[in-house]
Design a protein around this motif. Structure first.
Motif, PDB file in Angstrom:
ATOM      1  N   GLN A   1       0.824  -1.210   0.000  1.00  0.00           N
ATOM      2  CA  GLN A   1       0.000   0.000   0.000  1.00  0.00           C
ATOM      3  C   GLN A   1       0.860   1.263   0.000  1.00  0.00           C
ATOM      4  OE1 GLN A   1      -2.011   0.998   3.661  1.00  0.00           O
ATOM      5  NE2 GLN A   1      -3.846   1.662   2.578  1.00  0.00           N
ATOM      6  N   THR A   2       1.870   1.293   0.837  1.00  0.00           N
ATOM      7  CA  THR A   2       2.704   2.489   0.938  1.00  0.00           C
ATOM      8  C   THR A   2       3.544   2.714  -0.311  1.00  0.00           C
ATOM      9  OG1 THR A   2       4.407   1.208   2.118  1.00  0.00           O
ATOM     10  CG2 THR A   2       2.807   2.434   3.454  1.00  0.00           C
ATOM     11  N   ARG A   3       3.891   1.637  -1.026  1.00  0.00           N
ATOM     12  CA  ARG A   3       4.619   1.810  -2.281  1.00  0.00           C
ATOM     13  C   ARG A   3       3.762   2.545  -3.309  1.00  0.00           C
ATOM     14  NH1 ARG A   3       7.512  -4.109  -3.256  1.00  0.00           N
ATOM     15  NH2 ARG A   3       8.940  -4.011  -1.448  1.00  0.00           N
ATOM     16  N   ILE A   4       2.464   2.303  -3.265  1.00  0.00           N
ATOM     17  CA  ILE A   4       1.539   2.928  -4.218  1.00  0.00           C
ATOM     18  C   ILE A   4       1.093   4.308  -3.744  1.00  0.00           C
ATOM     19  CG2 ILE A   4      -0.732   2.732  -5.300  1.00  0.00           C
ATOM     20  CD1 ILE A   4      -0.386  -0.324  -5.104  1.00  0.00           C
ATOM     21  N   ALA A   5       0.733   4.422  -2.462  1.00  0.00           N
ATOM     22  CA  ALA A   5       0.077   5.641  -1.968  1.00  0.00           C
ATOM     23  C   ALA A   5       0.915   6.474  -1.020  1.00  0.00           C
ATOM     24  CB  ALA A   5      -1.244   5.260  -1.279  1.00  0.00           C
ATOM     25  N   GLY A   6       2.078   5.981  -0.600  1.00  0.00           N
ATOM     26  CA  GLY A   6       2.905   6.747   0.313  1.00  0.00           C
ATOM     27  C   GLY A   6       2.713   6.333   1.762  1.00  0.00           C
ATOM     28  N   GLU A   7       3.677   6.712   2.586  1.00  0.00           N
ATOM     29  CA  GLU A   7       3.677   6.314   3.986  1.00  0.00           C
ATOM     30  C   GLU A   7       2.492   6.882   4.766  1.00  0.00           C
ATOM     31  OE1 GLU A   7       5.529   4.226   5.610  1.00  0.00           O
ATOM     32  OE2 GLU A   7       6.890   3.737   3.946  1.00  0.00           O
ATOM     33  N   ALA A   8       1.965   8.019   4.334  1.00  0.00           N
ATOM     34  CA  ALA A   8       0.875   8.659   5.074  1.00  0.00           C
ATOM     35  C   ALA A   8      -0.502   8.095   4.735  1.00  0.00           C
ATOM     36  CB  ALA A   8       0.887  10.171   4.822  1.00  0.00           C
ATOM     37  N   ALA A   9      -0.581   7.172   3.785  1.00  0.00           N
ATOM     38  CA  ALA A   9      -1.870   6.595   3.420  1.00  0.00           C
ATOM     39  C   ALA A   9      -2.500   5.891   4.613  1.00  0.00           C
ATOM     40  CB  ALA A   9      -1.693   5.607   2.276  1.00  0.00           C
ATOM     41  N   PRO A  10      -3.794   6.072   4.829  1.00  0.00           N
ATOM     42  CA  PRO A  10      -4.448   5.413   5.962  1.00  0.00           C
ATOM     43  C   PRO A  10      -4.544   3.910   5.745  1.00  0.00           C
ATOM     44  CG  PRO A  10      -6.076   6.454   4.576  1.00  0.00           C
ATOM     45  CD  PRO A  10      -4.739   6.877   4.036  1.00  0.00           C
ATOM     46  N   TRP A  11      -4.599   3.178   6.835  1.00  0.00           N
ATOM     47  CA  TRP A  11      -4.706   1.731   6.770  1.00  0.00           C
ATOM     48  C   TRP A  11      -6.152   1.298   6.578  1.00  0.00           C
ATOM     49  CZ3 TRP A  11      -2.931  -2.614   5.469  1.00  0.00           C
ATOM     50  CH2 TRP A  11      -3.348  -3.829   6.039  1.00  0.00           C
ATOM     51  N   ARG A  12      -7.050   1.922   7.313  1.00  0.00           N
ATOM     52  CA  ARG A  12      -8.472   1.608   7.186  1.00  0.00           C
ATOM     53  C   ARG A  12      -9.271   2.886   7.013  1.00  0.00           C
ATOM     54  NH1 ARG A  12      -8.835  -3.191  11.799  1.00  0.00           N
ATOM     55  NH2 ARG A  12      -8.447  -4.926  10.362  1.00  0.00           N
ATOM     56  N   VAL A  13     -10.472   2.745   6.403  1.00  0.00           N
ATOM     57  CA  VAL A  13     -11.298   3.906   6.075  1.00  0.00           C
ATOM     58  C   VAL A  13     -12.756   3.602   6.380  1.00  0.00           C
ATOM     59  CG1 VAL A  13     -12.132   5.383   4.203  1.00  0.00           C
ATOM     60  CG2 VAL A  13      -9.721   4.691   4.264  1.00  0.00           C
ATOM     61  N   ILE A  14     -13.446   4.590   6.938  1.00  0.00           N
ATOM     62  CA  ILE A  14     -14.911   4.558   7.024  1.00  0.00           C
ATOM     63  C   ILE A  14     -15.438   5.662   6.121  1.00  0.00           C
ATOM     64  CG2 ILE A  14     -16.951   4.796   8.479  1.00  0.00           C
ATOM     65  CD1 ILE A  14     -15.275   3.890  10.848  1.00  0.00           C
ATOM     66  N   ALA A  15     -16.281   5.305   5.164  1.00  0.00           N
ATOM     67  CA  ALA A  15     -16.861   6.266   4.234  1.00  0.00           C
ATOM     68  C   ALA A  15     -18.312   6.531   4.634  1.00  0.00           C
ATOM     69  CB  ALA A  15     -16.786   5.741   2.808  1.00  0.00           C
ATOM     70  N   TYR A  16     -18.550   7.717   5.204  1.00  0.00           N
ATOM     71  CA  TYR A  16     -19.913   8.127   5.558  1.00  0.00           C
ATOM     72  C   TYR A  16     -20.571   8.657   4.287  1.00  0.00           C
ATOM     73  CZ  TYR A  16     -18.318   7.606  10.345  1.00  0.00           C
ATOM     74  OH  TYR A  16     -17.814   7.091  11.535  1.00  0.00           O
ATOM     75  N   THR A  17     -21.560   7.917   3.791  1.00  0.00           N
ATOM     76  CA  THR A  17     -21.972   8.051   2.397  1.00  0.00           C
ATOM     77  C   THR A  17     -23.396   8.553   2.223  1.00  0.00           C
ATOM     78  OG1 THR A  17     -20.431   6.319   1.722  1.00  0.00           O
ATOM     79  CG2 THR A  17     -22.292   6.725   0.263  1.00  0.00           C
ATOM     80  N   TRP A  18     -23.551   9.431   1.217  1.00  0.00           N
ATOM     81  CA  TRP A  18     -24.864   9.852   0.728  1.00  0.00           C
ATOM     82  C   TRP A  18     -25.079   9.076  -0.568  1.00  0.00           C
ATOM     83  CZ3 TRP A  18     -26.460  15.716   0.124  1.00  0.00           C
ATOM     84  CH2 TRP A  18     -27.803  15.789  -0.264  1.00  0.00           C
ATOM     85  N   ALA A  19     -25.943   8.096  -0.533  1.00  0.00           N
ATOM     86  CA  ALA A  19     -26.162   7.199  -1.664  1.00  0.00           C
ATOM     87  C   ALA A  19     -27.318   7.673  -2.524  1.00  0.00           C
ATOM     88  CB  ALA A  19     -26.441   5.785  -1.161  1.00  0.00           C
ATOM     89  N   GLY A  20     -27.389   7.146  -3.735  1.00  0.00           N
ATOM     90  CA  GLY A  20     -28.524   7.429  -4.598  1.00  0.00           C
ATOM     91  C   GLY A  20     -29.782   6.747  -4.103  1.00  0.00           C
ATOM     92  N   ALA A  21     -30.920   7.222  -4.577  1.00  0.00           N
ATOM     93  CA  ALA A  21     -32.204   6.667  -4.126  1.00  0.00           C
ATOM     94  C   ALA A  21     -32.333   5.208  -4.500  1.00  0.00           C
ATOM     95  CB  ALA A  21     -33.345   7.475  -4.725  1.00  0.00           C
ATOM     96  N   GLN A  22     -31.739   4.812  -5.618  1.00  0.00           N
ATOM     97  CA  GLN A  22     -31.872   3.428  -6.087  1.00  0.00           C
ATOM     98  C   GLN A  22     -30.690   2.555  -5.665  1.00  0.00           C
ATOM     99  OE1 GLN A  22     -31.670   6.002  -8.336  1.00  0.00           O
ATOM    100  NE2 GLN A  22     -33.828   6.417  -8.698  1.00  0.00           N
ATOM    101  N   ALA A  23     -29.801   3.108  -4.843  1.00  0.00           N
ATOM    102  CA  ALA A  23     -28.615   2.341  -4.447  1.00  0.00           C
ATOM    103  C   ALA A  23     -29.039   1.055  -3.751  1.00  0.00           C
ATOM    104  CB  ALA A  23     -27.725   3.171  -3.533  1.00  0.00           C
ATOM    105  N   ARG A  24     -28.637  -0.058  -4.300  1.00  0.00           N
ATOM    106  CA  ARG A  24     -29.012  -1.346  -3.733  1.00  0.00           C
ATOM    107  C   ARG A  24     -27.904  -1.790  -2.785  1.00  0.00           C
ATOM    108  NH1 ARG A  24     -30.028  -1.663  -9.068  1.00  0.00           N
ATOM    109  NH2 ARG A  24     -28.127  -2.867  -9.484  1.00  0.00           N
ATOM    110  N   ALA A  25     -28.097  -1.491  -1.535  1.00  0.00           N
ATOM    111  CA  ALA A  25     -27.069  -1.843  -0.551  1.00  0.00           C
ATOM    112  C   ALA A  25     -27.654  -1.687   0.839  1.00  0.00           C
ATOM    113  CB  ALA A  25     -25.840  -0.958  -0.709  1.00  0.00           C
ATOM    114  N   ALA A  26     -27.032  -2.355   1.775  1.00  0.00           N
ATOM    115  CA  ALA A  26     -27.423  -2.195   3.171  1.00  0.00           C
ATOM    116  C   ALA A  26     -26.908  -0.846   3.680  1.00  0.00           C
ATOM    117  CB  ALA A  26     -26.839  -3.334   3.989  1.00  0.00           C
TER     118      ALA A  26
END
Length: 255
Positions: A156-181
């Motif tokens: 990961q760090t070879r691609i994105a650098g040492e400061a790249a986060p290890w894990r991510v939470i994406a607080y998301t505004w989805a479309g009305a038809q988004a099929r997902a939990a």
């Protein structure tokens, strides 16, 4: 809340880096350090939670392999408001922000949007467009990693650098038809990126979002949370040939 808005106006804040994967570089860190200077307190029913507003100049456009061949969004930042226009495009704005784990930490913002997002599916690569997302990146805890995780981190760090986060939470505004939990794993990095849907569908109103990233980390990843390392904003319309204009203002970061 009113005092926070006054503080934002008084500092003439300007909002506008790398997937959460590219929030690196001494320049970003220096700009962010100078930017994150205004602190406020919000008093809830049971406790007060401290947070910091963001200087406009702290934001940087991302350079990420995820959208290497995709038209980038257009963005403007002024007085604490980020406006992102996306038409069959995708890109990320990000800033480096360090915050140690603590109980009752608050990340809050207000957002509104115009346009239309065609049917999307957040669980599928090639269909996972969204109206917007505020992504919280968490620093790696090398001492707690397995051998396999350490190897993935090196790649990961070879691609994105040492400061790249290890894990991510994406607080998301989805479309009305988004099929997902309401909560699901990213189809791109299912072990490291989690999606938590806060809103669905375009509407005329502006809404306030308030989340506790550290509590969510415990719930979603089943482990003690490491420090926050970055905050990013994503608007993604390239897969569904959609057009969105997202405005996000009054972002207040946990400290």
């Amino acid at each position: 809340m009113e005092r926070a808005r006054q503080a934002v106006g008084a500092l003439a804040l300007r909002l506008a880096l790398a997937l959460v994967a590219a929030a690196s570089g001494a320049g970003v860190a220096a700009a962010t350090s100078a930017a994150l200077t205004a602190e406020r307190a919000e008093t809830g029913a049971d406790q007060a939670a401290a947070c910091r507003v963001v200087d406009d100049a702290a934001w940087r456009a991302a350079t990420t392999t995820a959208f290497r061949d995709v038209t980038p969004n257009a963005h403007a930042v002024r007085n604490g408001a980020v406006t992102i226009t996306s038409q069959m495009a995708a890109s990320i704005l990000s800033l480096a922000h360090a915050a140690p784990p603590r109980k009752g930490a608050v990340l809050s913002w207000r957002w509104s949007a115009r346009g239309a997002l065609n049917p999307a599916d957040l669980s599928k690569i090639g269909a996972d467009d969204r109206i917007g997302a505020v992504m919280v990146g968490f620093a790696p805890k090398l001492e707690a990693m397995s051998r396999w995780e350490r190897l993935k981190r090196r790649l990961q760090t070879r691609i994105a650098g040492e400061a790249a986060p290890w894990r991510v939470i994406a607080y998301t505004w989805a479309g009305a038809q988004a099929r997902a939990a309401d909560v699901l794993r990213s189809p791109h990095l299912p072990e490291q990126h989690m999606i938590k849907v806060l809103r669905r569908g375009i509407d005329a109103g502006e809404q306030t979002a308030s989340v506790d990233p550290f509590a969510d980390y415990r719930t979603l990843f089943g482990a003690a949370p490491p420090p926050i390392s970055s905050i990013s904003i994503l608007v993604d319309t390239d897969d569904t040939d959609s057009a969105i204009r997202l405005t996000l203002r009054d972002l207040c970061l946990p400290v």
